[in-house]
Design an enzyme around this catalytic site. Structure first.
Site, PDB file in Angstrom:
ATOM      1  N   LYS A 143       0.819  -1.140  -0.096  1.00  0.00           N
ATOM      2  CA  LYS A 143      -0.077  -0.023   0.009  1.00  0.00           C
ATOM      3  C   LYS A 143       0.959   1.141   0.046  1.00  0.00           C
ATOM      4  CE  LYS A 143      -2.807   3.453   0.706  1.00  0.00           C
ATOM      5  NZ  LYS A 143      -4.292   3.419   0.868  1.00  0.00           N
ATOM      6  N   CYS A 175      -2.942  11.000   1.989  1.00  0.00           N
ATOM      7  CA  CYS A 175      -2.142   9.536   1.510  1.00  0.00           C
ATOM      8  C   CYS A 175      -1.116   9.660   0.955  1.00  0.00           C
ATOM      9  CB  CYS A 175      -3.202   8.860   0.479  1.00  0.00           C
ATOM     10  SG  CYS A 175      -5.091   8.681   1.359  1.00  0.00           S
TER      11      CYS A 175
HETATM   12  N1  SAJ Z   1      -1.633  15.309  -8.401  1.00  0.00           N
HETATM   13  C1  SAJ Z   1      -0.385  16.228  -9.138  1.00  0.00           C
HETATM   14  N2  SAJ Z   1      -0.173  15.429 -10.397  1.00  0.00           N
HETATM   15  C2  SAJ Z   1      -0.802  14.569 -10.951  1.00  0.00           C
HETATM   16  C3  SAJ Z   1      -1.559  13.598 -10.226  1.00  0.00           C
HETATM   17  C4  SAJ Z   1      -1.935  14.076  -8.728  1.00  0.00           C
HETATM   18  O1  SAJ Z   1      -0.340  17.121  -8.789  1.00  0.00           O
HETATM   19  O2  SAJ Z   1      -0.480  14.082 -12.209  1.00  0.00           O
HETATM   20  C5  SAJ Z   1      -1.753  15.854  -6.832  1.00  0.00           C
HETATM   21  C6  SAJ Z   1      -3.135  15.935  -6.878  1.00  0.00           C
HETATM   22  O3  SAJ Z   1      -3.513  17.274  -7.499  1.00  0.00           O
HETATM   23  C7  SAJ Z   1      -3.385  15.836  -5.183  1.00  0.00           C
HETATM   24  C8  SAJ Z   1      -2.230  14.842  -4.996  1.00  0.00           C
HETATM   25  O4  SAJ Z   1      -1.646  14.728  -6.090  1.00  0.00           O
HETATM   26  O5  SAJ Z   1      -2.800  17.069  -4.591  1.00  0.00           O
HETATM   27  C9  SAJ Z   1      -2.898  13.266  -4.808  1.00  0.00           C
HETATM   28  O6  SAJ Z   1      -4.159  13.075  -5.751  1.00  0.00           O
HETATM   29  P1  SAJ Z   1      -4.361  11.705  -6.243  1.00  0.00           P
HETATM   30  O7  SAJ Z   1      -5.590  12.004  -7.266  1.00  0.00           O
HETATM   31  O8  SAJ Z   1      -3.110  11.087  -7.058  1.00  0.00           O
HETATM   32  O9  SAJ Z   1      -4.508  10.696  -5.155  1.00  0.00           O
HETATM   33  P2  SAJ Z   1      -5.321  10.499  -3.832  1.00  0.00           P
HETATM   34  O10 SAJ Z   1      -4.531  11.093  -2.406  1.00  0.00           O
HETATM   35  O11 SAJ Z   1      -6.808  11.277  -3.994  1.00  0.00           O
HETATM   36  O12 SAJ Z   1      -5.680   8.826  -3.614  1.00  0.00           O
HETATM   37  C10 SAJ Z   1      -4.618   8.204  -3.723  1.00  0.00           C
HETATM   38  C11 SAJ Z   1      -4.892   7.081  -4.632  1.00  0.00           C
HETATM   39  N3  SAJ Z   1      -3.322   6.058  -4.928  1.00  0.00           N
HETATM   40  C12 SAJ Z   1      -3.002   5.947  -5.974  1.00  0.00           C
HETATM   41  O13 SAJ Z   1      -3.520   6.323  -6.943  1.00  0.00           O
HETATM   42  C13 SAJ Z   1      -1.641   5.119  -5.912  1.00  0.00           C
HETATM   43  C14 SAJ Z   1      -5.859   6.020  -4.035  1.00  0.00           C
HETATM   44  O14 SAJ Z   1      -6.031   4.936  -4.918  1.00  0.00           O
HETATM   45  C15 SAJ Z   1      -5.552   5.689  -2.577  1.00  0.00           C
HETATM   46  O15 SAJ Z   1      -6.526   4.590  -2.179  1.00  0.00           O
HETATM   47  C16 SAJ Z   1      -5.636   6.972  -1.761  1.00  0.00           C
HETATM   48  O16 SAJ Z   1      -4.361   7.530  -2.105  1.00  0.00           O
HETATM   49  C17 SAJ Z   1      -5.448   6.290  -0.349  1.00  0.00           C
HETATM   50  O17 SAJ Z   1      -6.243   6.555   0.373  1.00  0.00           O
HETATM   51  O18 SAJ Z   1      -4.040   5.849  -0.055  1.00  0.00           O
END
Ligand code: SAJ
Length: 420
Positions: free
Chosen positions: A215, A269
């Site tokens: 995870k 996360c």
């Molecule tokens: N972000 C960027 N650039 C990108 C992608 C995301 O700057 O290309 C930023 C987003 O704006 C945000 C952060 O990253 O601030 C995180 O967003 P996210 O959509 O990547 O993820 P979370 O935090 O909403 O959810 C993640 C997910 N993990 C993965 O995709 C590996 C989700 O599947 C998990 O269940 C969740 O963390 C968790 O609970 O751990």
């Protein structure tokens, strides 16, 4: 020896937050009798009324249904069950170490109810070794029980991390593959039988520590990849290159797929979990910890960019578009955009910050007290601003009329309007 018993029919879920409540609900929908436990009486009352104290698509209808059928009830105390699911927070300390206090206290509250044969599952995202620690706490309270397989007084421990995306939790809980790590093989098999009640994805059995690490690895992978994009944006700014064009071009290569730079990485996360790996083995986690630092440095860079642009105005009016931690949600926790706005509010001696956040009705208290910050509509913000700072790629910002931006200084941290 694998115990010959059907999947648990009574389940006690401890922690009714973003993960615990949806999990309790889908278990209840699958026919189990579920008790949801939360220390917060307001949450307990809300659930017993069939309502949900936070926004998650499809959850409230589902909760209302299982509560009405008598399959889910909430209470503040743990009660006896065949299986326990621990879904409590694992915050991190100032030294970036996981704080296991909530897990330990959940373990202590379960211990008196065990009689042997029960399954105790840790769902909270945890550092390697946390499931063993939970088992230790329970077995220390209950010298009459054992964590070994096959005795009548055995208790079975497993880690089944959630991997659902906020906003899609009710779909992903059912559809995603699930990693199931037991402290013993029998524990993993019992947990598999419980999750097979509602999970349509593949159920992948392993040992507890590997499941914990898996995870963390998923979120660290994403963090490192976003850090690469963010580092490219810093280099590009320095060299006068358009980072969006750069990434678009590089991504034409069949084996290159660079993520998107932004104002930083938020949420509870991805911005947290990689530190659990670093604190478990600091010496060998150089890339993972540097990636965290790169992503954490990005909001400062954005603030400096804005302050540089603001110098040319006597009383700059800045419209900050979005303060949620990512697109199309109302969650402001650990949000880099919100921190950028707070920092700007503090540094702007004169001028105004217009916060445009379509998903909230009022500013959070720390911003509401600032006299130079106000919540504004998109049209009002765009009309009054000298500087338009796009921080979150919320859907309504997609359709901004580019003519409105022509006379403004525009800082688009998400590259949203580049494609417009
Ligand atoms: N972000 C960027 N650039 C990108 C992608 C995301 O700057 O290309 C930023 C987003 O704006 C945000 C952060 O990253 O601030 C995180 O967003 P996210 O959509 O990547 O993820 P979370 O935090 O909403 O959810 C993640 C997910 N993990 C993965 O995709 C590996 C989700 O599947 C998990 O269940 C969740 O963390 C968790 O609970 O751990």
């Amino acid at each position: 020896m694998t115990p010959q018993r059907p999947a648990a029919k009574s389940v006690c879920v401890i922690g009714l937050g973003y993960i615990g409540l949806p999990t309790a609900t889908v278990l209840a929908q699958s026919g189990a009798t579920v008790t949801g436990v939360d220390v917060n009486a307001v949450t307990v009352d809300a659930v017993n009324r069939g309502t949900v104290p936070f926004v998650e698509e499809g959850l409230e209808t589902a909760v209302a249904g299982v509560v009405a059928q008598g399959r889910l009830k909430a209470q503040v105390e743990v009660s006896p069950a065949e299986a326990y699911v621990v879904a409590v927070p694992t915050p991190f300390t100032d030294e970036h170490r996981a704080d296991l206090t909530y897990i330990e206290s959940a373990a202590r509250s379960i211990a008196p109810h065990l009689t042997g044969g029960e399954l105790v599952i840790l769902e909270s995202t945890s550092p390697p070794g946390a499931t063993e620690r939970m088992a230790e706490v329970i077995l220390a309270e209950r010298g009459d029980l054992t964590g070994e397989d096959g005795h009548p007084n055995s208790v079975y421990f497993a880690h089944c991390p959630e991997r659902v995306l906020p906003g899609r939790i009710m779909i992903e809980l059912v559809q995603n593959d699930r990693i199931i790590g037991g402290t013993t093989r029998a524990a993993a098999e019992m947990a598999r039988d419980l999750y097979s009640r509602f999970c349509q994805g593949e159920l992948l059995l392993t040992e507890a520590k590997t499941a914990e690490m898996a995870k963390l690895t998923e979120n660290a992978f994403r963090d490192v990849n976003i850090a690469f994009a963010n580092e490219l944006s810093l280099i590009s700014d320095h060299l006068g290159i358009d980072v969006w064009e750069l990434i678009e071009l590089a991504n034409h290569h069949p084996r290159v797929n660079i993520l998107k730079p932004g104002p930083g990485v938020g949420g509870h996360c991805i911005a947290v979990d990689p530190w659990f790996i670093v604190s478990a083995d600091e010496q060998n986690s150089r890339l993972i910890s540097t990636a965290r630092e790169v992503n954490d440095s990005k909001p400062r860079h954005v603030v400096e960019q804005v302050m540089g642009k603001a110098e040319r105005f006597r009383q700059p009016v800045i419209a900050a578009l979005g303060i949620a931690f990512k697109a199309n949600i109302d969650d402001l926790r650990e949000s880099p955009s919100r921190n950028i706005v707070a920092e700007l509010a503090q540094r702007l001696s004169d001028g105004k910050l217009l916060v445009v956040e379509p998903n909230i009705d009022e500013l959070p208290p720390d911003l509401a007290v600032r006299t130079n910050v106000e919540l504004s509509s998109l049209s009002d913000g765009l009309e009054r601003a000298d500087i338009v700072l796009l921080l979150v790629d919320h859907a309504p910002f997609n359709h901004v009329d580019q003519d409105l931006l022509r006379e403004k200084v525009v800082l688009d941290t998400r590259g949203l309007w580049r494609q417009a």
